[in-house]
Design a protein around this motif. Structure first.
Motif, PDB file in Angstrom:
ATOM      1  N   ILE A   1       0.977  -1.383 -16.775  1.00  0.00           N
ATOM      2  CA  ILE A   1       2.143  -1.613 -15.925  1.00  0.00           C
ATOM      3  C   ILE A   1       2.919  -2.771 -16.557  1.00  0.00           C
ATOM      4  O   ILE A   1       2.338  -3.819 -16.840  1.00  0.00           O
ATOM      5  CB  ILE A   1       1.733  -2.010 -14.489  1.00  0.00           C
ATOM      6  CG1 ILE A   1       0.817  -0.960 -13.861  1.00  0.00           C
ATOM      7  CG2 ILE A   1       2.955  -2.265 -13.627  1.00  0.00           C
ATOM      8  CD1 ILE A   1       1.512   0.229 -13.271  1.00  0.00           C
TER       9      ILE A   1
ATOM     10  N   GLY B   1      10.842 -10.554  -4.911  1.00  0.00           N
ATOM     11  CA  GLY B   1      10.105  -9.305  -4.742  1.00  0.00           C
ATOM     12  C   GLY B   1      11.066  -8.126  -4.754  1.00  0.00           C
ATOM     13  O   GLY B   1      12.256  -8.283  -5.034  1.00  0.00           O
TER      14      GLY B   1
ATOM     15  N   ARG C   1      10.866  -5.679  -6.835  1.00  0.00           N
ATOM     16  CA  ARG C   1      11.126  -5.284  -8.217  1.00  0.00           C
ATOM     17  C   ARG C   1      10.845  -3.816  -8.453  1.00  0.00           C
ATOM     18  O   ARG C   1      11.545  -3.146  -9.214  1.00  0.00           O
ATOM     19  CB  ARG C   1      10.270  -6.129  -9.171  1.00  0.00           C
ATOM     20  CG  ARG C   1      10.600  -7.591  -9.130  1.00  0.00           C
ATOM     21  CD  ARG C   1       9.486  -8.388  -9.755  1.00  0.00           C
ATOM     22  NE  ARG C   1       8.212  -8.155  -9.067  1.00  0.00           N
ATOM     23  CZ  ARG C   1       7.033  -8.499  -9.524  1.00  0.00           C
ATOM     24  NH1 ARG C   1       6.933  -9.079 -10.703  1.00  0.00           N
ATOM     25  NH2 ARG C   1       5.943  -8.260  -8.833  1.00  0.00           N
ATOM     26  N   GLY C   2       9.777  -3.315  -7.787  1.00  0.00           N
ATOM     27  CA  GLY C   2       9.369  -1.922  -7.974  1.00  0.00           C
ATOM     28  C   GLY C   2      10.541  -0.973  -7.764  1.00  0.00           C
ATOM     29  O   GLY C   2      10.878  -0.166  -8.637  1.00  0.00           O
TER      30      GLY C   2
ATOM     31  N   GLY D   1      -3.220  -3.982 -17.219  1.00  0.00           N
ATOM     32  CA  GLY D   1      -3.921  -2.702 -17.239  1.00  0.00           C
ATOM     33  C   GLY D   1      -3.693  -2.029 -15.899  1.00  0.00           C
ATOM     34  O   GLY D   1      -3.826  -2.664 -14.863  1.00  0.00           O
TER      35      GLY D   1
ATOM     36  N   ILE E   1      -5.054   3.252  -7.635  1.00  0.00           N
ATOM     37  CA  ILE E   1      -4.963   2.771  -6.248  1.00  0.00           C
ATOM     38  C   ILE E   1      -5.478   3.816  -5.268  1.00  0.00           C
ATOM     39  O   ILE E   1      -5.079   4.976  -5.311  1.00  0.00           O
ATOM     40  CB  ILE E   1      -3.490   2.454  -5.894  1.00  0.00           C
ATOM     41  CG1 ILE E   1      -2.942   1.379  -6.849  1.00  0.00           C
ATOM     42  CG2 ILE E   1      -3.361   1.998  -4.445  1.00  0.00           C
ATOM     43  CD1 ILE E   1      -1.462   1.076  -6.634  1.00  0.00           C
TER      44      ILE E   1
ATOM     45  N   GLU F   1      -3.385   0.729  -0.179  1.00  0.00           N
ATOM     46  CA  GLU F   1      -2.652  -0.528  -0.340  1.00  0.00           C
ATOM     47  C   GLU F   1      -2.634  -1.308   0.978  1.00  0.00           C
ATOM     48  O   GLU F   1      -2.414  -0.718   2.034  1.00  0.00           O
ATOM     49  CB  GLU F   1      -1.199  -0.248  -0.754  1.00  0.00           C
ATOM     50  CG  GLU F   1      -1.067   0.446  -2.109  1.00  0.00           C
ATOM     51  CD  GLU F   1       0.388   0.558  -2.583  1.00  0.00           C
ATOM     52  OE1 GLU F   1       0.642   0.303  -3.770  1.00  0.00           O
ATOM     53  OE2 GLU F   1       1.256   0.912  -1.750  1.00  0.00           O
TER      54      GLU F   1
ATOM     55  N   GLY G   1       2.386  -2.195   0.432  1.00  0.00           N
ATOM     56  CA  GLY G   1       3.377  -1.534  -0.423  1.00  0.00           C
ATOM     57  C   GLY G   1       4.784  -1.728   0.106  1.00  0.00           C
ATOM     58  O   GLY G   1       5.697  -1.967  -0.654  1.00  0.00           O
TER      59      GLY G   1
ATOM     60  N   ASN H   1       1.012  -8.401  -2.015  1.00  0.00           N
ATOM     61  CA  ASN H   1       1.532  -7.120  -1.524  1.00  0.00           C
ATOM     62  C   ASN H   1       1.894  -6.217  -2.700  1.00  0.00           C
ATOM     63  O   ASN H   1       2.919  -6.406  -3.314  1.00  0.00           O
ATOM     64  CB  ASN H   1       2.755  -7.348  -0.641  1.00  0.00           C
ATOM     65  CG  ASN H   1       3.200  -6.048   0.018  1.00  0.00           C
ATOM     66  OD1 ASN H   1       2.403  -5.134   0.186  1.00  0.00           O
ATOM     67  ND2 ASN H   1       4.470  -5.964   0.354  1.00  0.00           N
TER      68      ASN H   1
ATOM     69  N   LEU I   1      -2.769  -6.756  -6.617  1.00  0.00           N
ATOM     70  CA  LEU I   1      -1.875  -6.142  -7.623  1.00  0.00           C
ATOM     71  C   LEU I   1      -0.585  -6.925  -7.783  1.00  0.00           C
ATOM     72  O   LEU I   1       0.100  -6.811  -8.781  1.00  0.00           O
ATOM     73  CB  LEU I   1      -1.513  -4.709  -7.214  1.00  0.00           C
ATOM     74  CG  LEU I   1      -2.383  -3.586  -7.738  1.00  0.00           C
ATOM     75  CD1 LEU I   1      -1.607  -2.283  -7.762  1.00  0.00           C
ATOM     76  CD2 LEU I   1      -2.933  -3.888  -9.110  1.00  0.00           C
ATOM     77  N   ASP I   2      -0.218  -7.653  -6.753  1.00  0.00           N
ATOM     78  CA  ASP I   2       0.987  -8.475  -6.829  1.00  0.00           C
ATOM     79  C   ASP I   2       0.622  -9.816  -6.196  1.00  0.00           C
ATOM     80  O   ASP I   2      -0.315  -9.881  -5.397  1.00  0.00           O
ATOM     81  CB  ASP I   2       2.132  -7.794  -6.050  1.00  0.00           C
ATOM     82  CG  ASP I   2       3.483  -8.464  -6.295  1.00  0.00           C
ATOM     83  OD1 ASP I   2       3.560  -9.344  -7.174  1.00  0.00           O
ATOM     84  OD2 ASP I   2       4.460  -8.099  -5.607  1.00  0.00           O
TER      85      ASP I   2
HETATM   86  P1  GDP Z   1       7.403  -5.799  -6.120  1.00  0.00           P
HETATM   87  O1  GDP Z   1       8.126  -4.504  -5.942  1.00  0.00           O
HETATM   88  O2  GDP Z   1       8.280  -6.858  -6.720  1.00  0.00           O
HETATM   89  O3  GDP Z   1       6.729  -6.261  -4.880  1.00  0.00           O
HETATM   90  O4  GDP Z   1       6.274  -5.546  -7.242  1.00  0.00           O
HETATM   91  P2  GDP Z   1       4.763  -5.033  -7.112  1.00  0.00           P
HETATM   92  O5  GDP Z   1       3.944  -5.806  -8.047  1.00  0.00           O
HETATM   93  O6  GDP Z   1       4.297  -5.033  -5.702  1.00  0.00           O
HETATM   94  O7  GDP Z   1       4.829  -3.555  -7.657  1.00  0.00           O
HETATM   95  C1  GDP Z   1       5.505  -2.531  -6.961  1.00  0.00           C
HETATM   96  C2  GDP Z   1       4.625  -1.317  -6.792  1.00  0.00           C
HETATM   97  O8  GDP Z   1       4.194  -0.819  -8.051  1.00  0.00           O
HETATM   98  C3  GDP Z   1       3.326  -1.600  -6.034  1.00  0.00           C
HETATM   99  O9  GDP Z   1       3.515  -1.570  -4.631  1.00  0.00           O
HETATM  100  C4  GDP Z   1       2.422  -0.496  -6.504  1.00  0.00           C
HETATM  101  O10 GDP Z   1       2.604   0.655  -5.697  1.00  0.00           O
HETATM  102  C5  GDP Z   1       2.952  -0.195  -7.912  1.00  0.00           C
HETATM  103  N1  GDP Z   1       1.977  -0.730  -8.886  1.00  0.00           N
HETATM  104  C6  GDP Z   1       1.902  -2.004  -9.358  1.00  0.00           C
HETATM  105  N2  GDP Z   1       0.841  -2.136 -10.189  1.00  0.00           N
HETATM  106  C7  GDP Z   1       0.235  -0.915 -10.229  1.00  0.00           C
HETATM  107  C8  GDP Z   1      -0.921  -0.394 -10.903  1.00  0.00           C
HETATM  108  O11 GDP Z   1      -1.608  -1.078 -11.638  1.00  0.00           O
HETATM  109  N3  GDP Z   1      -1.203   0.920 -10.692  1.00  0.00           N
HETATM  110  C9  GDP Z   1      -0.447   1.727  -9.913  1.00  0.00           C
HETATM  111  N4  GDP Z   1      -0.784   2.994  -9.759  1.00  0.00           N
HETATM  112  N5  GDP Z   1       0.635   1.269  -9.266  1.00  0.00           N
HETATM  113  C10 GDP Z   1       0.968  -0.023  -9.417  1.00  0.00           C
END
Ligand code: GDP
Ligand code: MN
Length: 399
Positions: free
Chosen positions: A44, A52, A54-55, A100, A104, A107, A130, A199, A212-213
């Motif tokens: 990733i 936040g 970003r996704g 890496g 999941i 969440e 999420g 989150n 994960l975050d």
């Molecule tokens: P945000 O959008 O800034 O809060 O960033 P996040 O770190 O929360 O990432 C957004 C989304 O990407 C998460 O809610 C996860 O669903 C997805 N994500 C992040 N890392 C991984 C990972 O290692 N594997 C998978 N399958 N999804 C991930």
């Protein structure tokens, strides 16, 4: 003060919170190289900005090979990422974090905040991770588990287990969940954080509980005792007006209005902003220059306020309790001679030696607009700003 995700993860992992293996990169090539070092088959790539969301905005990308990693990075580096938390101007991406990928299974949302009404650290959690917490509380309010920590004894294991039970965590994973909760709580209190948010916190297909975050915010007033945290400050992510103010020891918050404020005392600064709004204007900033209000400080404050291109009038509101109005007036006159101020300046002084102070302003020969009360000052500031184009040069303070 905010820090980056990768920094928060490193801090939290020192307190026993499990995070995925990851590495930081400053260029696309370095990101690919870092992924190779990490090993695995999927990665990733995550834009490191102080916000936040970003996704959804394209700042988090799943990649299956080095080519995809480089391509994802080419799209990120040097760009401004606009998320629902950054405001329309966005935040610049100068670092990416490569992790890496994790399989999941479920969440969760996990947050630690200061709850003002109970005056305690409150843990907020939900099995609907999420989504942002605001969305969860709007759409699934019943899923939210709240628990406040008694500061005399700290977070107890039974309390952490209770939170895990309420989230419906599988019994076999409860020890990992307790370890995560305890780690976050200790990081929060030991490092003087004001917020820790994970989150999502995830349960993986192979039964691990992983952050994960991660997001952490610290109490600026406690940074002096955590030099290792102060070092993490990243000015590229801050409002440049606020960074400049912080460097000069002034307490400043940039806003969107047109009327710049220079005030001594935080409470008076708040009242000044309210009164400007009441008079039909909008403040361009909050600024507390502190008790002293020496000519140097007033000059610094004028420079700071005038560095905001939006400012079309400046309201100086000083109450001299320990100080003296004549000294403050000297300071204002001196500052207006030193600093280029080409917008109307309204000054309201109250307190010790106010007549002397008024005299100094009147005799300075500078086109300072004087006011006796705060309301009058706010009305004149709003009036001056509204008439700025017509009155123009008449009111403007010539350099
Ligand atoms: P945000 O959008 O800034 O809060 O960033 P996040 O770190 O929360 O990432 C957004 C989304 O990407 C998460 O809610 C996860 O669903 C997805 N994500 C992040 N890392 C991984 C990972 O290692 N594997 C998978 N399958 N999804 C991930
Ligand atoms: Mn997130």
């Amino acid at each position: 003060m905010d820090i980056h995700e990768y920094q928060a993860k490193e801090l939290l992992s020192n307190f026993g919170v499990a995070v995925p293996p990851g590495a930081l990169a400053y260029s696309p090539e370095q990101a690919a190289y870092r992924a190779r070092e990490l090993g695995g088959e999927k990665w990733i790539v995550k834009a490191q900005i102080h916000a936040g969301g970003r996704g959804k905005a394209g700042g988090v990308k799943l990649c299956a090979n080095e080519h995809e990693i480089e391509a994802a990075c080419e799209d990120m580096f040097g760009k401004k990422l606009v998320t629902h938390q950054t405001g329309p101007e966005g935040k610049g991406i100068y670092r990416v974090y490569v992790e890496g990928a994790v399989p999941i299974e479920q969440e969760y949302y996990l947050g630690f905040v200061m709850d003002r009404s109970s005056q305690r650290v409150m843990i907020v959690a939900s099995a609907e991770g999420g989504m942002e917490i605001e969305e969860i509380s709007a759409s699934k309010p019943d899923s939210i588990v709240r628990s406040t920590v008694e500061p005399a004894v700290g977070l107890q294991n039974f309390q952490a287990r209770e939170i895990a039970f309420n989230l419906g965590i599988a019994p076999g994973l409860i020890p990992q969940m307790v370890r995560t909760l305890q780690g976050c709580y200790r990081a929060f209190t030991d490092l003087d954080a004001t917020m820790v948010e994970i989150n999502p916190l995830v349960v993986t297909g192979d039964d691990r509980v992983i952050a994960l975050d991660a997001k952490m915010t610290f109490d600026d007033n406690a940074l002096f005792r955590h030099p290792q945290i102060s070092e993490l400050r990243d000015k590229s992510q801050e409002d440049p007006r606020e960074s400049r103010a912080a460097d000069r020891g002034l307490s400043y918050v940039g806003l969107d209005g047109k009327i710049g404020c220079i005030v001594n005392g935080a409470g008076l600064a708040m009242a000044t902003m309210d009164t400007i709004m009441l008079a039909g204007g909008e403040p361009a900033n909050f600024l507390d220059i502190g008790g002293g209000a020496t000519p140097e400080r007033v000059a610094k404050a004028f420079r700071l306020v005038m560095s905001d291109q939006n400012v079309q009038a400046v309201l100086v509101n000083i109450f001299a309790g320990i100080n003296r109005c004549d000294w403050v007036a000297d300071g204002v006159v001196q500052a207006l001679k030193d600093v280029q101020v080409d917008v109307p300046v309204i000054v309201r002084l109250a307190g010790n030696n106010v007549e002397e102070g008024q005299k100094i302003l009147a005799q300075s020969g500078l086109p300072i607009i004087r006011a006796n009360t705060l309301m009058e000052a706010a009305e004149r500031a709003v009036g001056a700003w509204q008439n700025d184009t017509t009155l123009g040069t008449q009111l403007k303070v010539a350099k």
